[in-house]
Design an enzyme around this catalytic site. Sequence first.
Site, PDB file in Angstrom:
ATOM      1  N   SER A 150      39.745  44.846  33.744  1.00 29.00           N
ATOM      2  CA  SER A 150      39.819  44.085  32.356  1.00 29.00           C
ATOM      3  C   SER A 150      39.059  44.931  31.257  1.00 29.00           C
ATOM      4  O   SER A 150      37.871  45.408  31.607  1.00 29.00           O
ATOM      5  CB  SER A 150      39.023  43.016  32.493  1.00 29.00           C
ATOM      6  OG  SER A 150      40.029  42.099  33.374  1.00 29.00           O
TER       7      SER A 150
ATOM      8  N   GLU B 285      44.141  39.748  45.664  1.00 28.36           N
ATOM      9  CA  GLU B 285      43.342  38.840  44.781  1.00 28.36           C
ATOM     10  C   GLU B 285      43.814  37.338  44.979  1.00 28.36           C
ATOM     11  O   GLU B 285      43.097  36.451  45.005  1.00 28.36           O
ATOM     12  CB  GLU B 285      43.303  39.448  43.348  1.00 28.36           C
ATOM     13  CG  GLU B 285      42.392  38.477  42.461  1.00 28.36           C
ATOM     14  CD  GLU B 285      41.766  39.226  41.354  1.00 28.36           C
ATOM     15  OE1 GLU B 285      42.665  39.924  40.733  1.00 28.36           O
ATOM     16  OE2 GLU B 285      40.799  38.690  40.737  1.00 28.36           O
TER      17      GLU B 285
ATOM     18  N   GLN C 145      35.413  45.606  40.672  1.00 28.09           N
ATOM     19  CA  GLN C 145      36.756  45.712  40.349  1.00 28.09           C
ATOM     20  C   GLN C 145      36.720  46.063  38.451  1.00 28.09           C
ATOM     21  O   GLN C 145      36.669  45.146  37.948  1.00 28.09           O
ATOM     22  CB  GLN C 145      37.392  44.736  40.634  1.00 28.09           C
ATOM     23  CG  GLN C 145      39.226  44.775  40.217  1.00 28.09           C
ATOM     24  CD  GLN C 145      39.873  43.524  40.632  1.00 28.09           C
ATOM     25  OE1 GLN C 145      39.381  42.520  41.516  1.00 28.09           O
ATOM     26  NE2 GLN C 145      41.042  43.228  40.055  1.00 28.09           N
TER      27      GLN C 145
HETATM   28  C1  LIG Z   1      34.281  34.430  35.766  1.00 25.58           C
HETATM   29  C2  LIG Z   1      35.382  35.749  35.436  1.00 25.58           C
HETATM   30  C3  LIG Z   1      35.139  36.705  36.384  1.00 25.58           C
HETATM   31  C4  LIG Z   1      35.798  38.007  36.099  1.00 25.58           C
HETATM   32  N1  LIG Z   1      35.778  38.992  36.938  1.00 25.58           N
HETATM   33  C5  LIG Z   1      36.396  40.119  36.438  1.00 25.58           C
HETATM   34  C6  LIG Z   1      36.228  41.484  37.367  1.00 25.58           C
HETATM   35  O1  LIG Z   1      35.275  41.270  38.342  1.00 25.58           O
HETATM   36  N2  LIG Z   1      37.140  42.549  37.084  1.00 25.58           N
HETATM   37  C7  LIG Z   1      37.772  42.455  35.919  1.00 25.58           C
HETATM   38  O2  LIG Z   1      38.644  43.345  35.751  1.00 25.58           O
HETATM   39  N3  LIG Z   1      38.026  41.298  35.213  1.00 25.58           N
HETATM   40  C8  LIG Z   1      37.297  40.130  35.506  1.00 25.58           C
HETATM   41  N4  LIG Z   1      37.446  39.005  34.639  1.00 25.58           N
HETATM   42  C9  LIG Z   1      38.316  39.409  33.532  1.00 25.58           C
HETATM   43  C10 LIG Z   1      39.689  38.396  33.860  1.00 25.58           C
HETATM   44  O3  LIG Z   1      40.452  39.050  34.663  1.00 25.58           O
HETATM   45  C11 LIG Z   1      40.237  38.260  32.307  1.00 25.58           C
HETATM   46  O4  LIG Z   1      39.576  37.545  31.643  1.00 25.58           O
HETATM   47  C12 LIG Z   1      41.740  37.527  32.421  1.00 25.58           C
HETATM   48  O5  LIG Z   1      42.551  38.544  32.930  1.00 25.58           O
HETATM   49  C13 LIG Z   1      42.111  37.111  30.839  1.00 25.58           C
HETATM   50  O6  LIG Z   1      42.045  38.509  30.142  1.00 25.58           O
HETATM   51  P1  LIG Z   1      41.404  38.080  28.561  1.00 25.58           P
HETATM   52  O7  LIG Z   1      39.813  37.716  28.821  1.00 25.58           O
HETATM   53  O8  LIG Z   1      41.511  39.509  28.138  1.00 25.58           O
HETATM   54  O9  LIG Z   1      41.941  36.904  28.194  1.00 25.58           O
HETATM   55  P2  LIG Z   1      43.327  37.201  27.134  1.00 25.58           P
HETATM   56  O10 LIG Z   1      44.359  37.825  27.835  1.00 25.58           O
HETATM   57  O11 LIG Z   1      43.257  37.892  25.801  1.00 25.58           O
HETATM   58  O12 LIG Z   1      44.067  35.774  27.054  1.00 25.58           O
HETATM   59  C14 LIG Z   1      43.667  34.744  26.039  1.00 25.58           C
HETATM   60  C15 LIG Z   1      44.387  33.541  26.127  1.00 25.58           C
HETATM   61  O13 LIG Z   1      45.940  34.035  26.037  1.00 25.58           O
HETATM   62  C16 LIG Z   1      46.694  33.538  26.822  1.00 25.58           C
HETATM   63  N5  LIG Z   1      47.782  34.699  27.046  1.00 25.58           N
HETATM   64  C17 LIG Z   1      47.722  35.875  27.248  1.00 25.58           C
HETATM   65  N6  LIG Z   1      48.652  36.574  27.639  1.00 25.58           N
HETATM   66  C18 LIG Z   1      49.917  35.346  27.787  1.00 25.58           C
HETATM   67  C19 LIG Z   1      51.230  35.209  28.087  1.00 25.58           C
HETATM   68  N7  LIG Z   1      51.693  36.373  28.373  1.00 25.58           N
HETATM   69  N8  LIG Z   1      51.364  34.173  28.165  1.00 25.58           N
HETATM   70  C20 LIG Z   1      50.901  32.964  27.889  1.00 25.58           C
HETATM   71  N9  LIG Z   1      49.599  32.917  27.644  1.00 25.58           N
HETATM   72  C21 LIG Z   1      49.024  34.220  27.333  1.00 25.58           C
HETATM   73  C22 LIG Z   1      45.773  33.612  28.173  1.00 25.58           C
HETATM   74  O14 LIG Z   1      46.358  32.578  28.984  1.00 25.58           O
HETATM   75  C23 LIG Z   1      44.243  32.853  27.424  1.00 25.58           C
HETATM   76  O15 LIG Z   1      44.441  31.617  27.440  1.00 25.58           O
HETATM   77  C24 LIG Z   1      36.909  37.935  34.809  1.00 25.58           C
HETATM   78  C25 LIG Z   1      36.973  36.844  34.204  1.00 25.58           C
HETATM   79  C26 LIG Z   1      36.253  35.593  34.304  1.00 25.58           C
HETATM   80  C27 LIG Z   1      36.251  34.432  33.427  1.00 25.58           C
END
Ligand SMILES: Cc1cc2nc3c(=O)[nH]c(=O)nc-3n(C[C@H](O)[C@H](O)[C@H](O)COP(=O)(O)OP(=O)(O)OC[C@H]3O[C@@H](n4cnc5c(N)ncnc54)[C@H](O)[C@@H]3O)c2cc1C
Lengths: 405, 330
Positions: free
Chosen positions: A132, A247, A129
């Site tokens: 991100s 999901e 998928q």
């Molecule tokens: C083990 C693992 C597997 C994954 N597998 C996939 C995959 O297969 N495909 C894929 O596409 N993605 C995948 N991901 C990515 C995952 O979906 C994202 O890491 C997640 O959505 C958070 O995005 P970010 O890492 O950019 O963090 P950010 O969005 O930058 O968040 C950073 C911090 O800010 C907080 N935050 C952000 N926005 C808000 C808000 N509106 N209100 C309050 N707090 C907020 C978050 O809670 C977090 O604490 C995976 C992640 C992990 C850890």
Amino acid sequence: MDFDDNPEEAEYRAHVRALLEQHTGELLHGGAGESLDPATHEAEFRRTQRVLAEAGLIGIPWPREHGGQGGTLVQQAIAGQEFSRARIPTLINHIGLGMCGPTVIAHGSDDQKERYLARLLRADDVWCQLFSEPASGSDLAALRTTAVRDGDDWVVNGQKVWTTLAQVADYGILLTRTDPDRPKHAGLTMFVVDMHAPGVTVRPLRQMAGGSGFNEVFFDDVRIPDAERLGEPGEGWRVALTTLMNERVAIGGGGSDIGVPVETLAAHARDRLPALGPDRQVLARQAVGRAVVASLATRYTGYRRFTVLSQGGLPGPEASAGKLAGTAAGRLVADAGVRLLGDDAVYGAAADGDDTWQGMQAYMPGLAIAGGTDQVLRNILGERVLGLPPEPRADKSGPFSGGTR
Amino acid sequence: MNFDLDVDQRDAAAGARAFFTGSASPAAARAALEGGAVEPGHKALADIGFLGITVAEAAGGAGGSLLDLAVVAEQGGAVLAGPSLVTAARAAVLLAGVPELAALLADGSTAFAVLDGPVDGSHASIDAAGATLFLGLDGGALVVGAGEARAGQPMDATRGLASVRLTDRRVLREDAGELWARARQAAAVVLAAEDLGAADRAVQLGVAYAKERQAFGRAIGSYQSVKHMLVDAWVGVDQLRSLLWWAAWAADAAPDEFPLAASAAKAYAAEVFERAAETLIQVHGGIGFTWEHDAHLYWRRAKVDRLLLGDEAEHLDTVARLAVAGALRA
Ligand SMILES: Cc1cc2nc3c(=O)[nH]c(=O)nc-3n(C[C@H](O)[C@H](O)[C@H](O)COP(=O)(O)OP(=O)(O)OC[C@H]3O[C@@H](n4cnc5c(N)ncnc54)[C@H](O)[C@@H]3O)c2cc1C
């Protein structure tokens, strides 16, 4: 109210057990924490899913025309329970089965369904998928990977990240920006991308627990035929919502434990408690009791959601609570398990190499992020279930290219 | 699997909601703190049949399950009704072999209370303040008798807490330890059911206020720290409902699971209700700290209930011991 199998369910369970017994020699076995890695045991993982698919145990509720069994969600849950009982590790195509497949079924062309779904069920093709990006995780609609129309193709450039299983995947569902002049949610389009196509580069990323479960994926002038589009151009957000809804159900929706099952914690406590002094035993039982209660609360809440599904209901936004609470419970279970290790609790593994508890402890932070962070899930629950107003946003209306991202 | 209430239970809950909404309220709970009567009171609960829900039909009860009683108790909890249906549940178990007394429980002609701790000076026991006949455990025997009740200054006047010294006693059953334990587990489940109703209402009140109250130009519920606090309280309530249903169901349908389930529900109820009540006050700001506001009445209930019939630590310990001994459902 009852938790027992009705006669049909019992019969189905016996059927599943018999099949698993019959094929046991061809299946991978290994419980939580035995950290079998799909990347290093790829062939065995693919074989395991293929054998199960040929036995009719994969894609149970999918329609027969798509290679499924035309069965029920209840049957699927029973099969899932029996897989864990037989200590079959998470299927290599769990993302394909949980997220990509349902998206293709909902939005794909007949030709795509024909070409992809049966192979996905057999793990002839593994899927990932590709949502991100470095600058868009929680705020998925801020993504920047572009797809530009060129004749019968689209040309894709950009980068995805944290892509689970990309290093073994054959296909992915890829969310791109096709119209930067429209507001951020309106200019997106979804595709199926061939992970072996020229211009696709996958680089494994090492996770905090040491393994390489996810990757970064680069797209350099990758050509995707228009026939591989899922949904109309500009409709990508709506398509992505199908994926995200599935999901939520796939993770922590139906009464399966997140992390180590409490029964495993109870057995571990039985082994370890006697070695502790009496005062420590009291404290350890408090921790174990709290973890068991939290875990059972999540499990039985899952059973309630599951009952709704089995009566033909649809998963609502409250499914997000299952993942939120399940992750919290999973942390308590992992923590109690680690503390019971005594001196070994400060090492990455016990002297005999067993790292079940340490491994689970190091896995939990990722669960609180993947598939919607704890905070994002709280926003969803607060707004969609409790009806609380959203925060004011400045990023939804202007053109994405206009800077209000 | 079918983990949901049936139609009759839903109807019973709706009927109970209507009854309790018309006959009890946080306002009555406030008045009770200043000497007013506890509402709806013992007679009204007897008249509508709630005291006999789990009493055998032969003794004039409805012969219902603990789950039937729990769904009614939840509705009483929502409006802080008293006396508690905990006593009805517990005495019904204790008096199962004594139909002539069970009949007095069901028709309300006698106000029973069940004593925790020694019968010549009990711990604070639920609804002992208004009772005329007491059940207790005396050297392993189930006894009944009259007694003198001494109440402290109430924190939550709807609970009718008092310490009792029996002035006479008659043995109903020797070797009643197991029966006593089962009755206490049933009581813990019904207390958790009342807590579920109260916690649920506390969250609803907090959510409603958060949608209405404006600060810095927008509703306070749009601020994440407020929103997330309410979500955590709601998730707890939703999960407590699952444990509670399971425990109440197990009392009749899966006795092997009942002790663990009952302790799990009671321990979790203590945590969930306390969080919901604290959240209710915090979301309201200054108005939430006033005597006139209902928030503190939920808070009082939470602070008292968490310690009754075994505190969280006791029940977590029980859960752990039972789990280690292999009591989890495979
Ligand atoms: C083990 C693992 C597997 C994954 N597998 C996939 C995959 O297969 N495909 C894929 O596409 N993605 C995948 N991901 C990515 C995952 O979906 C994202 O890491 C997640 O959505 C958070 O995005 P970010 O890492 O950019 O963090 P950010 O969005 O930058 O968040 C950073 C911090 O800010 C907080 N935050 C952000 N926005 C808000 C808000 N509106 N209100 C309050 N707090 C907020 C978050 O809670 C977090 O604490 C995976 C992640 C992990 C850890």
